[in-house]
Scaffold this motif. Structure first.
Motif, mmCIF file in Angstrom:
data_model
loop_
_atom_site.group_PDB
_atom_site.id
_atom_site.type_symbol
_atom_site.label_atom_id
_atom_site.label_comp_id
_atom_site.label_asym_id
_atom_site.label_seq_id
_atom_site.Cartn_x
_atom_site.Cartn_y
_atom_site.Cartn_z
ATOM 1 N N LEU A 150 0.830 -1.199 0.000
ATOM 2 C CA LEU A 150 0.000 0.000 0.000
ATOM 3 C C LEU A 150 0.869 1.255 0.000
ATOM 4 N N SER A 151 1.971 1.230 0.718
ATOM 5 C CA SER A 151 2.904 2.365 0.669
ATOM 6 C C SER A 151 3.413 2.568 -0.756
ATOM 7 N N ALA A 152 3.757 1.481 -1.412
ATOM 8 C CA ALA A 152 4.254 1.562 -2.780
ATOM 9 C C ALA A 152 3.167 2.007 -3.756
ATOM 10 N N LEU A 153 1.928 1.568 -3.513
ATOM 11 C CA LEU A 153 0.817 1.971 -4.381
ATOM 12 C C LEU A 153 0.627 3.484 -4.338
ATOM 13 N N ILE A 154 0.606 4.036 -3.151
ATOM 14 C CA ILE A 154 0.437 5.492 -3.023
ATOM 15 C C ILE A 154 1.579 6.210 -3.713
ATOM 16 N N LYS A 155 2.789 5.761 -3.469
ATOM 17 C CA LYS A 155 3.959 6.361 -4.124
ATOM 18 C C LYS A 155 3.808 6.313 -5.642
ATOM 19 N N ASN A 156 3.430 5.174 -6.178
ATOM 20 C CA ASN A 156 3.374 5.015 -7.626
ATOM 21 C C ASN A 156 2.296 5.884 -8.262
ATOM 22 N N VAL A 157 1.149 6.041 -7.575
ATOM 23 C CA VAL A 157 0.114 6.943 -8.087
ATOM 24 C C VAL A 157 0.641 8.371 -8.148
ATOM 25 N N VAL A 158 1.321 8.796 -7.102
ATOM 26 C CA VAL A 158 1.840 10.165 -7.057
ATOM 27 C C VAL A 158 2.941 10.369 -8.089
ATOM 28 N N LEU A 159 3.847 9.431 -8.199
ATOM 29 C CA LEU A 159 4.944 9.586 -9.161
ATOM 30 C C LEU A 159 4.440 9.555 -10.599
ATOM 31 N N THR A 160 3.357 8.825 -10.836
ATOM 32 C CA THR A 160 2.811 8.724 -12.193
ATOM 33 C C THR A 160 2.059 9.981 -12.603
ATOM 34 N N HIS A 161 1.360 10.610 -11.665
ATOM 35 C CA HIS A 161 0.413 11.671 -12.025
ATOM 36 C C HIS A 161 0.817 13.075 -11.596
ATOM 37 N N PHE A 162 1.852 13.194 -10.775
ATOM 38 C CA PHE A 162 2.217 14.513 -10.272
ATOM 39 C C PHE A 162 3.705 14.769 -10.479
ATOM 40 N N GLU A 164 7.612 16.203 -9.567
ATOM 41 C CA GLU A 164 8.537 16.049 -8.450
ATOM 42 C C GLU A 164 8.378 17.168 -7.421
ATOM 43 N N ALA A 165 7.980 18.337 -7.893
ATOM 44 C CA ALA A 165 7.787 19.475 -6.988
ATOM 45 C C ALA A 165 6.648 19.231 -5.997
ATOM 46 N N ASP A 166 5.769 18.274 -6.300
ATOM 47 C CA ASP A 166 4.625 17.987 -5.428
ATOM 48 C C ASP A 166 4.926 16.936 -4.365
ATOM 49 N N TYR A 167 6.005 16.206 -4.518
ATOM 50 C CA TYR A 167 6.207 15.011 -3.684
ATOM 51 C C TYR A 167 6.201 15.321 -2.189
ATOM 52 N N ASN A 168 6.826 16.419 -1.796
ATOM 53 C CA ASN A 168 6.924 16.730 -0.370
ATOM 54 C C ASN A 168 5.593 17.112 0.258
ATOM 55 N N GLU A 199 10.907 2.752 3.447
ATOM 56 C CA GLU A 199 11.586 2.069 2.344
ATOM 57 C C GLU A 199 10.728 2.014 1.087
ATOM 58 N N ASN A 200 9.404 1.991 1.250
ATOM 59 C CA ASN A 200 8.536 1.759 0.100
ATOM 60 C C ASN A 200 7.732 2.979 -0.340
ATOM 61 N N ALA A 201 7.685 4.027 0.487
ATOM 62 C CA ALA A 201 6.996 5.255 0.092
ATOM 63 C C ALA A 201 7.942 6.274 -0.520
ATOM 64 N N SER A 202 9.209 6.170 -0.227
ATOM 65 C CA SER A 202 10.191 7.147 -0.716
ATOM 66 C C SER A 202 10.102 7.291 -2.237
ATOM 67 N N PRO A 203 10.138 8.538 -2.752
ATOM 68 C CA PRO A 203 10.557 9.796 -2.128
ATOM 69 C C PRO A 203 9.458 10.570 -1.390
ATOM 70 N N LEU A 204 8.276 9.981 -1.215
ATOM 71 C CA LEU A 204 7.243 10.671 -0.451
ATOM 72 C C LEU A 204 7.621 10.651 1.030
ATOM 73 N N PRO A 205 7.319 11.713 1.762
ATOM 74 C CA PRO A 205 7.613 11.739 3.197
ATOM 75 C C PRO A 205 6.639 10.866 3.976
ATOM 76 N N VAL A 206 7.058 10.487 5.168
ATOM 77 C CA VAL A 206 6.259 9.616 6.033
ATOM 78 C C VAL A 206 5.932 10.336 7.335
ATOM 79 N N LYS A 207 4.703 10.145 7.800
ATOM 80 C CA LYS A 207 4.276 10.649 9.102
ATOM 81 C C LYS A 207 3.992 9.470 10.022
ATOM 82 N N ALA A 208 4.617 9.481 11.202
ATOM 83 C CA ALA A 208 4.365 8.473 12.223
ATOM 84 C C ALA A 208 3.284 8.971 13.157
ATOM 85 N N ALA A 209 2.244 8.192 13.346
ATOM 86 C CA ALA A 209 1.144 8.578 14.233
ATOM 87 C C ALA A 209 0.609 7.345 14.938
ATOM 88 N N GLY A 210 0.126 7.568 16.145
ATOM 89 C CA GLY A 210 -0.405 6.478 16.937
ATOM 90 C C GLY A 210 0.658 5.886 17.834
#
Length: 247
Positions: A150-162, A164-168, A199-210
């Motif tokens: 799921l981390s990789a899926l989100i990354k791949n959608v963002v990298l495909t459609h947006f 590099e300036a949007d990644y952060n 490891e699997n969302a990069s280059p998207l940033p990660v938020k730790a919660a909970g």
């Protein structure tokens, strides 16, 4: 380390969960917002129905505090249209950041196209309005393999459609903190789950919660590489740092 710059100070209890009536819960929210302003926190994370009240306080005090809210919280299983409508309303009422609960149940059930579509449409809405968006994947509901996928899926959608300036501006976030686990197992961020996300969302940033409740917890997550930490213990974490510096 300026730990405040990493922390999203969080109050997400409904009145019923807090054992209060609606008016009492609003008073708690007012105190929470004012304390965040006094502490110099960057951002608070609150429920959508509280955004307009928080925005009024921020405007009245000319504070720089940012307001984040949660979308389709905590279940994440509403339709895409419902999520987009809730997000649009939150933007109108003054939200600066949007933490969407990903439809992780659909993902578990193999409805991958549905999940891809909500990631795409939700991210388009947020970025079109110059908002930061975070996708909550609810790690406690997922196997290790599903966290990775799921981390990789989100990354791949963002990298495909947006671009590099949007990644952060597009985060992958661990948890709502409200998921009910069996046998008192962790329902939020763990070292293991955060490593897999990083490891699997990069280059998207990660938020730790909970489950991030202490200064040591927060530092450990930051050292792993997270860019944000969601916690209802923000004040305690920050004051622990101050106490350390005094000795």
């Amino acid at each position: 380390m300026d730990i405040k710059s990493f922390i999203d100070s969080t109050y997400l209890k409904t009145a019923a969960q807090a054992g209060l009536d609606e008016n009492q819960n609003q008073e708690v929210l007012k105190t929470f917002v004012n304390e965040a302003i006094q502490e110099g926190f960057k951002l608070i994370m609150i429920r959508p129905e509280m955004v307009s009240l928080a925005r009024k306080i921020v405007l009245d005090t000319s504070a720089k505090l940012l307001i984040g809210t949660v979308i389709d919280f905590p279940s994440g299983n509403s339709t895409i249209e419902t999520k987009l409508n809730e997000a649009s309303q939150a933007i109108t009422e003054g939200a600066d950041e949007l933490d969407f609960v990903c439809n992780y149940e659909a993902f578990i059930n193999g409805e991958i196209d549905l999940v891809k579509s909500e990631i795409l449409k939700g991210t388009q809405l947020a970025l079109a309005n110059n908002k930061i968006i975070k996708w909550i994947i609810e790690v406690a509901a997922l196997t290790d393999q599903q966290i990775i996928q799921l981390s990789a899926l989100i990354k791949n959608v963002v990298l495909t459609h947006f671009s590099e300036a949007d990644y952060n501006a597009v985060f992958v976030k661990s948890s709502t903190g409200f998921y009910k686990t069996a046998n008192n197992e962790p329902n939020g961020a763990t070292i293991q789950s955060i490593i897999m996300m990083l490891e699997n969302a990069s280059p998207l940033p990660v938020k730790a919660a909970g489950g991030v409740r202490t200064y040591e917890d927060a530092v450990a997550m930051i050292q792993l590489g997270v860019k944000r930490i969601g916690t209802s213990s923000a004040k305690e974490i920050v004051h622990r740092r101050h106490n350390q510096n005094e000795y």
